[in-house]
Design an enzyme around this catalytic site. Structure first.
Site, PDB file in Angstrom:
ATOM      1  N   GLY A   1       0.825  -1.201   0.000  1.00  0.00           N
ATOM      2  CA  GLY A   1       0.000   0.000   0.000  1.00  0.00           C
ATOM      3  C   GLY A   1       0.854   1.242   0.000  1.00  0.00           C
ATOM      4  O   GLY A   1       2.015   1.232   0.408  1.00  0.00           O
TER       5      GLY A   1
ATOM      6  N   GLY B   1       0.328   5.649   0.668  1.00  0.00           N
ATOM      7  CA  GLY B   1      -0.548   6.759   0.993  1.00  0.00           C
ATOM      8  C   GLY B   1       0.215   8.049   1.095  1.00  0.00           C
ATOM      9  O   GLY B   1       1.416   8.128   0.774  1.00  0.00           O
ATOM     10  N   ALA B   2      -0.495   9.096   1.560  1.00  0.00           N
ATOM     11  CA  ALA B   2       0.122  10.413   1.639  1.00  0.00           C
ATOM     12  C   ALA B   2       1.240  10.470   2.667  1.00  0.00           C
ATOM     13  O   ALA B   2       2.196  11.229   2.531  1.00  0.00           O
ATOM     14  CB  ALA B   2      -0.940  11.459   1.965  1.00  0.00           C
ATOM     15  N   SER B   3       1.133   9.647   3.714  1.00  0.00           N
ATOM     16  CA  SER B   3       2.127   9.724   4.787  1.00  0.00           C
ATOM     17  C   SER B   3       3.262   8.735   4.623  1.00  0.00           C
ATOM     18  O   SER B   3       4.265   8.825   5.327  1.00  0.00           O
ATOM     19  CB  SER B   3       1.447   9.491   6.143  1.00  0.00           C
ATOM     20  OG  SER B   3       0.819   8.235   6.162  1.00  0.00           O
ATOM     21  N   GLY B   4       3.130   7.760   3.722  1.00  0.00           N
ATOM     22  CA  GLY B   4       4.206   6.805   3.562  1.00  0.00           C
ATOM     23  C   GLY B   4       3.795   5.572   2.790  1.00  0.00           C
ATOM     24  O   GLY B   4       2.677   5.468   2.302  1.00  0.00           O
TER      25      GLY B   4
ATOM     26  N   VAL C   1       3.596   1.232   2.677  1.00  0.00           N
ATOM     27  CA  VAL C   1       3.376   0.102   3.577  1.00  0.00           C
ATOM     28  C   VAL C   1       3.943  -1.164   2.938  1.00  0.00           C
ATOM     29  O   VAL C   1       3.710  -1.430   1.749  1.00  0.00           O
ATOM     30  CB  VAL C   1       1.877  -0.077   3.891  1.00  0.00           C
ATOM     31  CG1 VAL C   1       1.676  -1.250   4.863  1.00  0.00           C
ATOM     32  CG2 VAL C   1       1.291   1.206   4.461  1.00  0.00           C
TER      33      VAL C   1
ATOM     34  N   LYS D   1       4.816   0.548   7.991  1.00  0.00           N
ATOM     35  CA  LYS D   1       4.656   1.809   7.274  1.00  0.00           C
ATOM     36  C   LYS D   1       5.931   2.614   7.407  1.00  0.00           C
ATOM     37  O   LYS D   1       6.348   2.947   8.518  1.00  0.00           O
ATOM     38  CB  LYS D   1       3.455   2.593   7.810  1.00  0.00           C
ATOM     39  CG  LYS D   1       3.419   4.032   7.302  1.00  0.00           C
ATOM     40  CD  LYS D   1       2.053   4.687   7.467  1.00  0.00           C
ATOM     41  CE  LYS D   1       1.130   4.291   6.354  1.00  0.00           C
ATOM     42  NZ  LYS D   1      -0.051   5.154   6.269  1.00  0.00           N
TER      43      LYS D   1
ATOM     44  N   ASP E   1      -8.529  11.811   8.075  1.00  0.00           N
ATOM     45  CA  ASP E   1      -8.320  11.159   6.777  1.00  0.00           C
ATOM     46  C   ASP E   1      -9.161   9.894   6.654  1.00  0.00           C
ATOM     47  O   ASP E   1      -8.667   8.833   6.278  1.00  0.00           O
ATOM     48  CB  ASP E   1      -6.836  10.838   6.591  1.00  0.00           C
ATOM     49  CG  ASP E   1      -6.484  10.594   5.119  1.00  0.00           C
ATOM     50  OD1 ASP E   1      -7.356  10.815   4.266  1.00  0.00           O
ATOM     51  OD2 ASP E   1      -5.344  10.193   4.836  1.00  0.00           O
TER      52      ASP E   1
END
Length: 771
Positions: A493, A495-498, A500, A515, A610
């Site tokens: 995965g 996302g905006a923060s990192g 996975v 993550k 979020d």
């Protein structure tokens, strides 16, 4: 056939034809709610038109001289007529419509062909005809909560109770003429199976041609084709100057009623049961029905309170907050209270063979997931809330054991003494522990001093991690995480923060999700660990568990439990993996419980910031869990950066983000509302591959709701329209532009569980047009 018989038949047919002509309603005819105008049957007994519904509003239907309503229009969606309706009109183009001052007309009845005329017949049947005088629609084919003499409830059809004595929308009970020949009563939103029934005619196996019928004298019976299958009521009630009918009451009991046309007195002549507590679901969740002087009364479980003041049937909720499974001394904070001789829906998740009630109570207290238990005949069944369909019945040996807080279950003086005693015990324990730790530390400090620098930031070879003081998390080294993820090889995965990655811990072969945070940090290492302590203390079955972290120079990683079934987005927007309606609604309830925990029940309030399908993960049992909670505060980032891809559209972002207003928990409610609409419709909130009218999900759904086309939002999926409408109304309330209009997550969960009524929502964008 004799001449007299022929003359009699001709007389009857001629009278029927005259009756139809004399009650003819021509094209162009209209009614208005303010003038109380109606279309009467020839005898004046039955009337079709407006009748009061709630305060200053109306509904359309058929009613008797005493204003008893026997049929309601648009009952499956919304029977209430809005204030801006001018008239009920049989238009010149052959439609029966509600005409508004502004906006589109609303069809009351939609037959397959154009209407040429209508009639209100003396038997209570409202009929529509085509230009050839053929019947194209009749109310007798679409019963609501009442059967009139001569009317049938055929195989596969249902009657539904009204919501209340003044609200003729669908209520919470149903009477179904099943295809197996059995006449059965159930609560709404339950399967047609034995555990949920509370009345049946015991005629199963008779086949699919059985119907429920009522004669003019009140005899209620089942016909198998033309053959009598069973008499349900004997009838023989007066017919001269009276009308006998069958009605499914608000309380879930069906009976035979007689209306005297002389004094307009309505009398119940016969009922399917005399036990007013028999209908399952008469009392809302976490409450049970008991008879007080033969009158039903709903009582809350111990340490629960009514969710609606003045409405004891709406259900109950706890008057204390549970603290989650991370509390070690649950047995000292909670007790079990008993409710004897009670029946409930059995949704047990674990069954134990236990000899005593005390052992059952202890087993529940030792399990922090257990909120109640049923004990009967050496069987202990662990339960989770809410408890449904509760009733107390003498002779029933089942005992409901309910977890309650000790401090809320005692008087003020006892509570103060309890708290004072616990503090003394806590101080004593803390003193003993500190003394022991101090002695132990002095004994081994010399041995460990020379190794401390060498071993700092290294991983132990036996378990690969260190337990960090003050946090229920493990501190991993970067080397160990790299080994667990095989060099960050398998990405699952982004996302905006990192990003996975999937990994396996060496010591116990536990699968994890790692993550790798990629945002810049404005706080130092100590502040970062402080925020991690907050997240690490959180535990809820609908939150993804944070297991540990790595803070090694530029390497900042979080280690979570692994969710084997991916994200909600993977499932929701994939037609091959499409879940059923009930499965999707369970997911919605799971998510709302997780958000409620973040907002109200955990030690530190968390605004997620979020909420979206990509951050809802599914475990091996298809339980929905929220991920990335706490990252907004942890990363100290401008959350609007997360949504730059959909800026300017109505995506998951609450409007207050763009208005530079204070961000509260209502921002999460907005995002949940958008996601709920996605769960309902199985499509993304913004889809420019669709037409302009359908591209923005919340605008399209509201249009479908406002124009009575609610079935369009689920396409070809077979879902009862009332269920869809209920969920859509919740979603519309959540996405209101004005945060103050949005419900709390507590209220959202109660609405999702069906324990509170859902008022008619306004247009989410109406606030914009007023400023």
């Amino acid at each position: 056939m004799s001449i007299l018989t022929i003359l009699f038949v001709l007389l009857i047919s001629t009278a029927a034809e005259a009756q139809r002509r004399s009650s003819n309603i021509a094209l162009g005819s209209s009614l208005t709610p303010s003038s109380n105008s109606t279309w009467y049957s020839p005898s004046g007994v039955y009337a079709f038109g407006f009748f009061p519904q709630h305060v200053n509003s109306y509904a359309v239907g058929i009613f008797l001289p005493d204003k008893t309503v026997v049929w309601t229009a648009n009952r499956d969606s919304n029977p209430t007529v809005p204030d801006n309706v001018v008239s009920l009109l049989l238009s010149t183009d052959g439609r029966l419509i509600l005409r508004r001052r502004q906006g589109q007309d609303v069809e009351v009845i939609s037959p397959s062909t154009t209407i040429a005329s209508a009639s209100m017949l003396d038997n209570g049947n409202f009929v529509l005809y085509d230009s050839e005088s053929r019947i194209i629609w009749q109310s007798f084919d679409h019963p609501t909560n009442t059967l009139l003499p001569g009317q049938q409830l055929p195989s596969g059809k249902e009657l539904f109770s009204s919501a209340s004595e003044t609200d003729y929308g669908r209520g919470i009970f149903r009477l179904k003429m099943q295809n197996d020949g059995n006449l059965v009563q159930y609560p709404i939103n339950t399967p047609d199976t034995g555990p949920y029934s509370y009345y049946n005619s015991v005629t199963y196996g008779a086949g699919g041609n059985v119907s429920l019928n009522i004669d003019s004298d009140g005899r209620l019976y089942l016909l198998n084709g033309s053959l009598l299958l069973q008499n349900i009521s004997s009838g023989r009630f007066p017919t001269q100057g009276s009308i006998n009918l069958m009605r499914l009451d608000v309380g879930g009991i069906f009976g035979i009623y007689s209306l005297s046309l002389g004094n307009l007195a309505m009398t119940r002549r016969w009922a399917s049961t005399v036990d007013e507590c028999a209908p399952k679901g008469f009392c809302g969740v976490n409450s049970f029905c008991t008879l007080m002087d033969n009158e039903p009364e709903c009582l809350c479980l111990p340490s629960f309170v009514y969710v609606q003041s003045g409405n004891n049937t709406a259900g109950c909720s706890r008057n204390f907050l549970t603290q989650g499974c991370h509390i070690i001394d649950d047995r000292f904070k909670y007790d079990m209270r008993r409710v004897e001789n009670s029946e409930w829906e059995d949704n047990s998740y674990e069954n134990l063979n236990i000899m005593s009630e005390e052992e059952c109570s202890k087993a529940c207290l030792d399990d922090c997931n257990c909120e109640a238990a049923f004990f009967n005949d050496n069987q202990c069944k662990k339960q989770k809330l809410p408890l449904r369909f509760g009733r107390r019945s003498i002779g029933n040996s089942n005992i409901a054991l309910v977890r309650v807080s000790r401090t809320t279950d005692m008087g003020d003086s006892d509570r103060k003494r309890m708290i004072k005693k616990e503090r003394h015990i806590d101080l004593l324990i803390v003193g003993i522990v500190l003394t022991s730790v101090g002695v132990l530390a002095l004994s081994i400090s010399a041995i460990l001093a020379h190794k401390r620098r060498k071993d700092y930031n290294r991983i132990k070879k036996d378990d690969g991690a260190n337990f960090v003081e003050g946090i229920s998390l493990q501190a991993f080294t970067f080397e160990h995480i790299s080994e667990a993820t095989r060099g960050f090889k398998e990405e699952v995965g982004r996302g905006a923060s990192g990003t996975v990655f999937k990994g396996v811990l060496r010591n116990d072969q536990k699968m994890v999700a790692v993550k790798r945070l990629e945002k810049e940090f404005t706080q130092g290492e100590r502040e970062f660990q402080t925020e991690l302590k907050t997240i690490g203390k959180m535990y809820h079955r609908n939150l993804v568990r944070l297991l540990g972290y790595c803070l090694d120079g530029a390497h900042k990683l979080l280690v979570f439990e692994y969710m084997s079934n991916g994200s909600l987005a993977d499932i929701l927007f994939n037609q091959q993996k499409r879940l059923s309606w009930e499965e999707r609604m369970k997911i919605a309830r799971d998510i709302s419980r997780g958000i409620l925990y973040l907002h109200q029940e955990c030690e530190t309030q968390i605004v997620h910031c979020d909420i979206k399908p990509q951050n809802i993960l599914m475990d091996g049992n298809w339980c929905a869990k929220i991920s990335d909670f706490g990252l907004a505060k942890l990363l100290k980032q401008d959350q609007t950066n997360t949504y730059t891809g959909i800026r300017g559209t109505k995506g998951y972002v609450a409007p207050e983000w763009y208005q530079k207003q204070a961000i509260t928990v209502k921002a999460d409610v907005y995002s949940f509302g958008v996601m709920l609409l996605e769960i309902i419709c199985c499509r993304k909130c913004v889809d420019w591959n669709r037409s302009e009218d359908e591209a923005i999900l919340e605008e399209w759904v509201y249009d479908c709701y406002a124009t009575g086309k609610i079935g369009s939002v689920v396409g070809d999926e077979m879902v009862e329209e009332r269920k869809v409408e209920r969920m859509v109304k919740i979603g519309i309330w959540c996405v209101q532009y004005d945060p103050s209009l949005r419900p709390t997550m507590k209220k959202v969960l109660l609405m999702l569980e069906g324990t509170v009524e859902i008022p008619i929502p306004p247009n989410p964008s109406s606030f914009l047009s007023s400023i």
